[in-house]
Scaffold this motif. Structure first.
Motif, PDB file in Angstrom:
ATOM      1  N   SER A 187       7.583   5.928 -18.037  1.00 28.40           N
ATOM      2  CA  SER A 187       7.162   5.763 -16.646  1.00 28.40           C
ATOM      3  C   SER A 187       5.663   6.002 -16.520  1.00 28.40           C
ATOM      4  O   SER A 187       5.061   6.691 -17.333  1.00 28.40           O
ATOM      5  CB  SER A 187       7.907   6.751 -15.734  1.00 28.40           C
ATOM      6  OG  SER A 187       9.308   6.616 -15.859  1.00 28.40           O
ATOM      7  N   VAL A 188       5.098   5.409 -15.482  1.00 27.02           N
ATOM      8  CA  VAL A 188       3.695   5.635 -15.161  1.00 27.02           C
ATOM      9  C   VAL A 188       3.576   5.729 -13.643  1.00 27.02           C
ATOM     10  O   VAL A 188       4.317   5.065 -12.911  1.00 27.02           O
ATOM     11  CB  VAL A 188       2.806   4.498 -15.711  1.00 27.02           C
ATOM     12  CG1 VAL A 188       3.140   3.163 -15.067  1.00 27.02           C
ATOM     13  CG2 VAL A 188       1.331   4.826 -15.526  1.00 27.02           C
ATOM     14  N   THR A 189       2.662   6.572 -13.179  1.00 30.34           N
ATOM     15  CA  THR A 189       2.478   6.803 -11.743  1.00 30.34           C
ATOM     16  C   THR A 189       1.025   6.526 -11.370  1.00 30.34           C
ATOM     17  O   THR A 189       0.112   6.887 -12.106  1.00 30.34           O
ATOM     18  CB  THR A 189       2.838   8.258 -11.382  1.00 30.34           C
ATOM     19  OG1 THR A 189       4.194   8.523 -11.759  1.00 30.34           O
ATOM     20  CG2 THR A 189       2.680   8.493  -9.884  1.00 30.34           C
ATOM     21  N   PHE A 190       0.836   5.879 -10.236  1.00 34.99           N
ATOM     22  CA  PHE A 190      -0.517   5.700  -9.714  1.00 34.99           C
ATOM     23  C   PHE A 190      -0.505   6.033  -8.227  1.00 34.99           C
ATOM     24  O   PHE A 190       0.531   5.958  -7.567  1.00 34.99           O
ATOM     25  CB  PHE A 190      -1.030   4.266  -9.942  1.00 34.99           C
ATOM     26  CG  PHE A 190      -0.281   3.214  -9.164  1.00 34.99           C
ATOM     27  CD1 PHE A 190      -0.691   2.829  -7.889  1.00 34.99           C
ATOM     28  CD2 PHE A 190       0.833   2.588  -9.709  1.00 34.99           C
ATOM     29  CE1 PHE A 190      -0.016   1.868  -7.174  1.00 34.99           C
ATOM     30  CE2 PHE A 190       1.526   1.611  -8.998  1.00 34.99           C
ATOM     31  CZ  PHE A 190       1.103   1.250  -7.726  1.00 34.99           C
ATOM     32  N   GLU A 191      -1.667   6.411  -7.705  1.00 32.14           N
ATOM     33  CA  GLU A 191      -1.764   6.837  -6.317  1.00 32.14           C
ATOM     34  C   GLU A 191      -2.240   5.695  -5.421  1.00 32.14           C
ATOM     35  O   GLU A 191      -2.951   4.794  -5.869  1.00 32.14           O
ATOM     36  CB  GLU A 191      -2.724   8.022  -6.182  1.00 32.14           C
ATOM     37  CG  GLU A 191      -2.195   9.315  -6.762  1.00 32.14           C
ATOM     38  CD  GLU A 191      -3.065  10.508  -6.387  1.00 32.14           C
ATOM     39  OE1 GLU A 191      -4.223  10.288  -5.957  1.00 32.14           O
ATOM     40  OE2 GLU A 191      -2.591  11.650  -6.508  1.00 32.14           O
ATOM     41  N   TYR A 192      -1.824   5.766  -4.168  1.00 37.17           N
ATOM     42  CA  TYR A 192      -2.296   4.818  -3.157  1.00 37.17           C
ATOM     43  C   TYR A 192      -2.343   5.530  -1.816  1.00 37.17           C
ATOM     44  O   TYR A 192      -1.666   6.539  -1.621  1.00 37.17           O
ATOM     45  CB  TYR A 192      -1.378   3.591  -3.084  1.00 37.17           C
ATOM     46  CG  TYR A 192      -0.050   3.844  -2.408  1.00 37.17           C
ATOM     47  CD1 TYR A 192       0.160   3.487  -1.075  1.00 37.17           C
ATOM     48  CD2 TYR A 192       1.008   4.453  -3.090  1.00 37.17           C
ATOM     49  CE1 TYR A 192       1.376   3.725  -0.445  1.00 37.17           C
ATOM     50  CE2 TYR A 192       2.221   4.688  -2.477  1.00 37.17           C
ATOM     51  CZ  TYR A 192       2.400   4.320  -1.153  1.00 37.17           C
ATOM     52  OH  TYR A 192       3.602   4.566  -0.527  1.00 37.17           O
ATOM     53  N   GLU A 193      -3.138   4.999  -0.924  1.00 32.83           N
ATOM     54  CA  GLU A 193      -3.221   5.562   0.423  1.00 32.83           C
ATOM     55  C   GLU A 193      -2.156   4.938   1.295  1.00 32.83           C
ATOM     56  O   GLU A 193      -2.054   3.706   1.391  1.00 32.83           O
ATOM     57  CB  GLU A 193      -4.605   5.305   1.021  1.00 32.83           C
ATOM     58  CG  GLU A 193      -5.714   6.104   0.367  1.00 32.83           C
ATOM     59  CD  GLU A 193      -7.034   5.950   1.103  1.00 32.83           C
ATOM     60  OE1 GLU A 193      -7.010   5.399   2.226  1.00 32.83           O
ATOM     61  OE2 GLU A 193      -8.062   6.368   0.554  1.00 32.83           O
ATOM     62  N   ASN A 194      -1.346   5.767   1.924  1.00 34.45           N
ATOM     63  CA  ASN A 194      -0.259   5.271   2.748  1.00 34.45           C
ATOM     64  C   ASN A 194      -0.807   4.513   3.956  1.00 34.45           C
ATOM     65  O   ASN A 194      -1.708   4.993   4.649  1.00 34.45           O
ATOM     66  CB  ASN A 194       0.619   6.433   3.229  1.00 34.45           C
ATOM     67  CG  ASN A 194       1.981   5.976   3.680  1.00 34.45           C
ATOM     68  OD1 ASN A 194       2.606   5.136   3.054  1.00 34.45           O
ATOM     69  ND2 ASN A 194       2.450   6.527   4.779  1.00 34.45           N
ATOM     70  N   ALA A 195      -0.283   3.330   4.196  1.00 35.96           N
ATOM     71  CA  ALA A 195      -0.735   2.525   5.326  1.00 35.96           C
ATOM     72  C   ALA A 195      -0.062   2.991   6.610  1.00 35.96           C
ATOM     73  O   ALA A 195       1.016   3.603   6.585  1.00 35.96           O
ATOM     74  CB  ALA A 195      -0.425   1.050   5.080  1.00 35.96           C
ATOM     75  N   VAL A 196      -0.692   2.702   7.735  1.00 38.10           N
ATOM     76  CA  VAL A 196      -0.128   3.047   9.033  1.00 38.10           C
ATOM     77  C   VAL A 196       0.971   2.052   9.387  1.00 38.10           C
ATOM     78  O   VAL A 196       0.831   0.845   9.180  1.00 38.10           O
ATOM     79  CB  VAL A 196      -1.222   3.032  10.122  1.00 38.10           C
ATOM     80  CG1 VAL A 196      -0.625   3.347  11.489  1.00 38.10           C
ATOM     81  CG2 VAL A 196      -2.316   4.039   9.773  1.00 38.10           C
ATOM     82  N   ARG A 197       2.090   2.561   9.893  1.00 39.86           N
ATOM     83  CA  ARG A 197       3.173   1.688  10.316  1.00 39.86           C
ATOM     84  C   ARG A 197       2.683   0.778  11.439  1.00 39.86           C
ATOM     85  O   ARG A 197       2.152   1.251  12.446  1.00 39.86           O
ATOM     86  CB  ARG A 197       4.365   2.532  10.787  1.00 39.86           C
ATOM     87  CG  ARG A 197       5.585   1.701  11.174  1.00 39.86           C
ATOM     88  CD  ARG A 197       6.722   2.603  11.655  1.00 39.86           C
ATOM     89  NE  ARG A 197       7.845   1.822  12.107  1.00 39.86           N
ATOM     90  CZ  ARG A 197       8.852   1.427  11.344  1.00 39.86           C
ATOM     91  NH1 ARG A 197       8.850   1.765  10.068  1.00 39.86           N
ATOM     92  NH2 ARG A 197       9.843   0.711  11.812  1.00 39.86           N
ATOM     93  N   GLU A 198       2.884  -0.539  11.267  1.00 39.30           N
ATOM     94  CA  GLU A 198       2.312  -1.494  12.216  1.00 39.30           C
ATOM     95  C   GLU A 198       3.113  -1.617  13.503  1.00 39.30           C
ATOM     96  O   GLU A 198       2.557  -1.846  14.570  1.00 39.30           O
ATOM     97  CB  GLU A 198       2.201  -2.875  11.549  1.00 39.30           C
ATOM     98  CG  GLU A 198       1.234  -2.877  10.367  1.00 39.30           C
ATOM     99  CD  GLU A 198       0.709  -4.257  10.070  1.00 39.30           C
ATOM    100  OE1 GLU A 198       1.067  -5.206  10.798  1.00 39.30           O
ATOM    101  OE2 GLU A 198      -0.072  -4.391   9.108  1.00 39.30           O
ATOM    102  N   GLU A 199       4.420  -1.498  13.412  1.00 38.11           N
ATOM    103  CA  GLU A 199       5.257  -1.663  14.603  1.00 38.11           C
ATOM    104  C   GLU A 199       6.351  -0.610  14.612  1.00 38.11           C
ATOM    105  O   GLU A 199       6.830  -0.170  13.565  1.00 38.11           O
ATOM    106  CB  GLU A 199       5.921  -3.055  14.636  1.00 38.11           C
ATOM    107  CG  GLU A 199       4.953  -4.222  14.721  1.00 38.11           C
ATOM    108  CD  GLU A 199       4.349  -4.362  16.097  1.00 38.11           C
ATOM    109  OE1 GLU A 199       4.865  -3.723  17.035  1.00 38.11           O
ATOM    110  OE2 GLU A 199       3.349  -5.097  16.237  1.00 38.11           O
TER     111      GLU A 199
END
Length: 316
Positions: A187-199
């Motif tokens: 397995s490999v893990t990478f980070e991301y910034e959570n997006a704002v829920r649009e609706e």
């Protein structure tokens, strides 16, 4: 290579068309064939109608509609069963899981990773939520038999063998975050910034999050039961010491009437401990009760797809 994108949906009529446009755009950049498996978890709005419209205009769209709301765990399980791809990407329909990351997942999978895991950062979260999450994961990783990582959820890519391994775990009480960790594989893990829920608003209320956390605690260990044994032994030891002190005091100083308040406090405390322990035992017994009944995880009301195992039989 065929890439399956599995998307659990519950009352997502406001965003599902936009999500599909985004994910189709990203899929076109992959250089692989794609299919999109949408699982309607008993939505009360027009989600199913919109999914049928998508299927009518895009032959790569598969939809599975439940007879009622069975929950996200059941929806993910159904998506894995109906996905026939060499790799399966699981993501939410509310665009908080950015479709732009699918390409990165496929690239990392090509390097030999069976699980490519997207870990969201806590940037922008309330301080109380960050502290609560840290405390929860610190506690649960001391107790459970697998390692759970803060920020890691269902947004991930699974190879075919990893997806089949998860499908082989037929337990009724499912905690997928733990199941994904339990099956292992590179397995490999990478980070991301959570997006704002649009609706709309999140379906995860505080009560649901609390229950989900309890599921994670109980699903992968029996330490609460062991704790009940140790607590019982500790209380027995304390009671024995207290009894010895009472007897010794009576021998040295003569018989003295025990305090009423002390007696009430002890009885109330022991009753509370007993109720908690009975509740813990009841949780495990309740899970056994659901497992032995062997009810299906979900019932399909309508679909234009064939489960992957049936598909192999039809090909033969």
């Amino acid at each position: 290579m065929l890439i399956s994108v599995v998307v659990p949906c519950y009352n997502e009529e406001a965003v599902i068309a936009r999500f599909h446009d985004h994910v189709v755009k990203e899929a076109a950049l992959l250089g692989h064939e794609c299919e999109f498996v949408y699982v309607d978890d008993g939505s009360a709005d027009r989600t199913l109608f919109l999914l049928k419209e998508l299927a009518a205009t895009d032959p790569r769209v598969r939809y599975v509609s439940f007879s009622r709301n069975f929950g996200k765990e059941a929806a993910m399980l159904a998506g894995l069963r109906y996905a026939s791809g060499d790799a399966v990407v699981i993501m939410d329909a509310d665009l908080q899981h950015p479709p732009e990351l699918i390409g990165r997942m496929v690239q990392l999978h090509a390097q030999g990773h069976d699980q490519v895991i997207a870990k969201r950062t806590r940037d922008g979260d309330r301080v109380t939520r960050v502290l609560t999450a840290r405390a929860y994961y610190r506690l649960i990783n001391r107790l459970v038999d697998v390692e759970l990582v803060d920020g890691v959820g269902d947004f991930r890519l699974l190879s075919r063998r990893a997806a089949d391994a998860v499908l082989s775990l037929a337990e009724y009480n499912r905690f997928s975050k733990g199941l994904f960790a339990w099956v292992g594989f590179p397995s490999v893990t990478f980070e991301y910034e959570n997006a704002v829920r649009e609706e709309g608003r999140s379906k995860w209320t505080f009560g649901k999050l609390l229950n989900y956390g309890a599921d994670g605690l109980i699903s992968f260990n029996n330490k609460p039961l062991r704790a009940a044994v140790y607590l019982g032994l500790l209380l027995l030891a304390v009671a024995s010491l207290y009894a010895a002190w009472i007897v010794g005091s009576a021998v040295v100083n003569g018989v003295d009437t025990p305090g009423y308040v002390t007696l009430i406090v002890i009885i109330t405390a022991l009753a509370g401990v007993q109720m908690v322990m009975v509740g813990v035992i009841g949780e495990y017994i309740g899970r056994i009760y659901y497992e032995v009944k062997r009810r299906p995880h979900f019932l399909v009301q309508s679909t234009n797809a064939v489960p992957a195992d049936r598909l192999e039989e039809l090909v033969r």
